[in-house]
Design a protein around this motif. Structure first.
Motif, PDB file in Angstrom:
ATOM      1  N   ARG A 110       0.848  -1.189   0.000  1.00 16.39           N
ATOM      2  CA  ARG A 110       0.000   0.000   0.000  1.00 16.39           C
ATOM      3  C   ARG A 110       0.888   1.244   0.000  1.00 16.39           C
ATOM      4  N   PRO A 111       0.366   2.399  -0.431  1.00 19.51           N
ATOM      5  CA  PRO A 111       1.146   3.640  -0.345  1.00 19.51           C
ATOM      6  C   PRO A 111       1.471   3.951   1.117  1.00 19.51           C
ATOM      7  N   ASP A 112       2.758   4.124   1.434  1.00 21.19           N
ATOM      8  CA  ASP A 112       3.124   4.392   2.814  1.00 21.19           C
ATOM      9  C   ASP A 112       3.066   5.883   3.103  1.00 21.19           C
ATOM     10  N   ALA A 113       3.190   6.231   4.390  1.00 20.62           N
ATOM     11  CA  ALA A 113       3.048   7.629   4.804  1.00 20.62           C
ATOM     12  C   ALA A 113       4.128   8.499   4.174  1.00 20.62           C
ATOM     13  N   ARG A 114       5.335   7.960   4.055  1.00 20.83           N
ATOM     14  CA  ARG A 114       6.424   8.756   3.477  1.00 20.83           C
ATOM     15  C   ARG A 114       6.129   9.116   2.034  1.00 20.83           C
ATOM     16  N   ARG A 115       5.612   8.172   1.267  1.00 17.82           N
ATOM     17  CA  ARG A 115       5.302   8.449  -0.130  1.00 17.82           C
ATOM     18  C   ARG A 115       4.180   9.472  -0.245  1.00 17.82           C
ATOM     19  N   LEU A 116       3.163   9.348   0.604  1.00 19.38           N
ATOM     20  CA  LEU A 116       2.042  10.287   0.560  1.00 19.38           C
ATOM     21  C   LEU A 116       2.497  11.696   0.920  1.00 19.38           C
ATOM     22  N   LEU A 117       3.326  11.828   1.947  1.00 18.60           N
ATOM     23  CA  LEU A 117       3.808  13.141   2.347  1.00 18.60           C
ATOM     24  C   LEU A 117       4.728  13.738   1.287  1.00 18.60           C
ATOM     25  N   THR A 118       5.533  12.900   0.647  1.00 14.55           N
ATOM     26  CA  THR A 118       6.421  13.398  -0.408  1.00 14.55           C
ATOM     27  C   THR A 118       5.612  13.958  -1.564  1.00 14.55           C
ATOM     28  N   ARG A 119       4.574  13.234  -1.953  1.00 16.67           N
ATOM     29  CA  ARG A 119       3.733  13.717  -3.055  1.00 16.67           C
ATOM     30  C   ARG A 119       3.058  15.038  -2.697  1.00 16.67           C
ATOM     31  N   LEU A 120       2.568  15.147  -1.470  1.00 16.72           N
ATOM     32  CA  LEU A 120       1.912  16.385  -1.052  1.00 16.72           C
ATOM     33  C   LEU A 120       2.912  17.533  -1.001  1.00 16.72           C
ATOM     34  N   SER A 121       4.132  17.267  -0.547  1.00 18.77           N
ATOM     35  CA  SER A 121       5.158  18.314  -0.480  1.00 18.77           C
ATOM     36  C   SER A 121       5.542  18.791  -1.871  1.00 18.77           C
ATOM     37  N   VAL A 122       5.693  17.860  -2.804  1.00 22.27           N
ATOM     38  CA  VAL A 122       6.025  18.244  -4.173  1.00 22.27           C
ATOM     39  C   VAL A 122       4.898  19.061  -4.788  1.00 22.27           C
ATOM     40  N   ALA A 123       3.655  18.681  -4.519  1.00 25.16           N
ATOM     41  CA  ALA A 123       2.515  19.457  -5.028  1.00 25.16           C
ATOM     42  C   ALA A 123       2.523  20.868  -4.450  1.00 25.16           C
ATOM     43  N   ALA A 124       2.868  21.000  -3.168  1.00 30.51           N
ATOM     44  CA  ALA A 124       2.945  22.332  -2.568  1.00 30.51           C
ATOM     45  C   ALA A 124       4.041  23.162  -3.222  1.00 30.51           C
ATOM     46  N   CYS A 125       5.176  22.536  -3.544  1.00 33.06           N
ATOM     47  CA  CYS A 125       6.255  23.255  -4.234  1.00 33.06           C
ATOM     48  C   CYS A 125       5.823  23.697  -5.623  1.00 33.06           C
ATOM     49  N   TRP A 126       5.055  22.845  -6.311  1.00 33.80           N
ATOM     50  CA  TRP A 126       4.522  23.242  -7.610  1.00 33.80           C
ATOM     51  C   TRP A 126       3.604  24.459  -7.460  1.00 33.80           C
ATOM     52  N   PHE A 170      -5.039  16.152  -8.890  1.00 29.57           N
ATOM     53  CA  PHE A 170      -4.054  15.620  -7.945  1.00 29.57           C
ATOM     54  C   PHE A 170      -4.697  15.300  -6.603  1.00 29.57           C
ATOM     55  N   LEU A 171      -5.562  16.191  -6.104  1.00 27.57           N
ATOM     56  CA  LEU A 171      -6.177  15.952  -4.812  1.00 27.57           C
ATOM     57  C   LEU A 171      -7.052  14.698  -4.838  1.00 27.57           C
ATOM     58  N   LEU A 172      -7.763  14.469  -5.942  1.00 32.93           N
ATOM     59  CA  LEU A 172      -8.563  13.250  -6.048  1.00 32.93           C
ATOM     60  C   LEU A 172      -7.671  12.014  -6.065  1.00 32.93           C
ATOM     61  N   TRP A 173      -6.574  12.078  -6.841  1.00 28.66           N
ATOM     62  CA  TRP A 173      -5.644  10.948  -6.917  1.00 28.66           C
ATOM     63  C   TRP A 173      -4.965  10.708  -5.571  1.00 28.66           C
ATOM     64  N   TRP A 174      -4.523  11.798  -4.920  1.00 29.27           N
ATOM     65  CA  TRP A 174      -3.848  11.674  -3.633  1.00 29.27           C
ATOM     66  C   TRP A 174      -4.820  11.178  -2.567  1.00 29.27           C
ATOM     67  N   GLY A 175      -6.060  11.671  -2.589  1.00 24.61           N
ATOM     68  CA  GLY A 175      -7.055  11.197  -1.636  1.00 24.61           C
ATOM     69  C   GLY A 175      -7.358   9.724  -1.804  1.00 24.61           C
ATOM     70  N   ARG A 176      -7.368   9.254  -3.056  1.00 20.46           N
ATOM     71  CA  ARG A 176      -7.575   7.821  -3.284  1.00 20.46           C
ATOM     72  C   ARG A 176      -6.471   6.997  -2.633  1.00 20.46           C
ATOM     73  N   ASP A 177      -5.228   7.461  -2.768  1.00 24.31           N
ATOM     74  CA  ASP A 177      -4.107   6.741  -2.162  1.00 24.31           C
ATOM     75  C   ASP A 177      -4.183   6.777  -0.642  1.00 24.31           C
ATOM     76  N   VAL A 178      -4.651   7.915  -0.074  1.00 21.46           N
ATOM     77  CA  VAL A 178      -4.804   7.993   1.380  1.00 21.46           C
ATOM     78  C   VAL A 178      -5.840   6.973   1.854  1.00 21.46           C
ATOM     79  N   ILE A 179      -6.951   6.869   1.116  1.00 19.66           N
ATOM     80  CA  ILE A 179      -7.987   5.892   1.492  1.00 19.66           C
ATOM     81  C   ILE A 179      -7.446   4.472   1.368  1.00 19.66           C
ATOM     82  N   MET A 180      -6.697   4.214   0.293  1.00 19.59           N
ATOM     83  CA  MET A 180      -6.120   2.884   0.121  1.00 19.59           C
ATOM     84  C   MET A 180      -5.133   2.561   1.232  1.00 19.59           C
TER      85      MET A 180
END
Length: 260
Positions: A110-126, A170-180
């Motif tokens: 499953r997507p781990d917390a580190r991967r989820l936080l990294t994706r969110l951080s990169v999105a914030a930088c964008w 991105f938020l829909l995709w990221w939210g799906r991974d959080v639920i998973m």
């Protein structure tokens, strides 16, 4: 024999290595290298763009501000495709590594917390970079280049709408991974996994910290949270870029090599 050829090698406890261990180590290290490259491009792009804009703010309006406005536009125009290409490559490398893990260990993590936080951080930088780019037309207005400012303002509106839609996707995709991640149980570690994901010791993480802290200080100055003088701005930018250079030169590849 190529570097992708599976090979058995004895583990420290004498058990034979899992099939495909060398190939999986290669895929994981290549994904880690793509991640470092993408984050490096992100750090350099943000540092250069915010520095140019801070220097433009400290310049009198009119002809003296025109070079900074043009420089900001050039940096933004180069940063967008560079960041896109590097992060697409990062995503492809990560996907290859996950496919390799499924082939070798027959598990789907499953997507781990580190991967989820990294994706969110990169999105914030964008988001920060895009917001900086949307202020470029105002720099042209301050420089007296009104025709170019009007054309850039139209392009900025299109870019803003595109980014809004991309952000929602991105938020829909990221939210799906959080639920998973919350719903799916993480499978136990495979005892045959003798190829752990590459990690960096603390000394090799320091250049990354040396990039983040000056970049955050520059972004804070651009947001008018504090008002450093020009020398401080240049010193912070130099520190961030020097840390980027150290990160590049001090990150030798540890990908497994083949031996004939």
């Amino acid at each position: 024999m190529s570097a992708l050829t599976p090979r058995r090698r004895p583990t420290p406890d004498g058990m034979p290595a899992s099939p495909g261990a060398v190939r999986l180590a290669y895929l994981r290290e290549r994904a880690a290298g793509a991640r470092r490259a993408a984050l490096l491009v992100l750090g350099i792009s943000t540092t250069l763009l915010v520095t140019v804009q801070l220097l433009a703010e400290r310049t009198e309006t009119g002809r003296a501000a025109a070079p900074y406005a043009v420089a900001a536009l050039v940096v933004f125009a180069v940063a967008l495709p560079a960041m896109t290409a590097s992060q697409v490559l990062w995503g492809l490398r990560e996907q290859e590594a996950r496919v390799g893990e499924r082939e070798v260990f027959a598990t789907r993590s499953r997507p781990d917390a580190r991967r989820l936080l990294t994706r969110l951080s990169v999105a914030a930088c964008w988001a920060v970079l895009v917001l900086l780019g949307l202020t470029v037309p105002r720099l042209f207005t301050d420089a007296g280049l009104y025709g170019a400012a009007d054309r850039l303002a139209d392009a900025a509106e299109t870019l803003a709408m595109t980014c809004y839609m991309s952000g929602m996707a991105f938020l829909l995709w990221w939210g799906r991974d959080v639920i998973m991640a919350a719903a799916r149980r993480q499978p136990p570690p495979d005892p045959w996994d003798d190829v752990p994901a590459p990690s960096r010791p603390l000394p090799r993480r320091l250049p990354g910290v040396g990039v983040v802290l000056p970049a955050l200080a520059l972004i804070g100055a651009r947001a008018h949270l504090w008002a450093p003088d020009t020398l401080t701005v240049l010193a912070l930018a130099a520190a961030a870029l020097a840390a980027c250079l150290v990160a590049v030169l001090g990150a030798p590849s540890t990908a497994p090599r083949s031996h004939e």
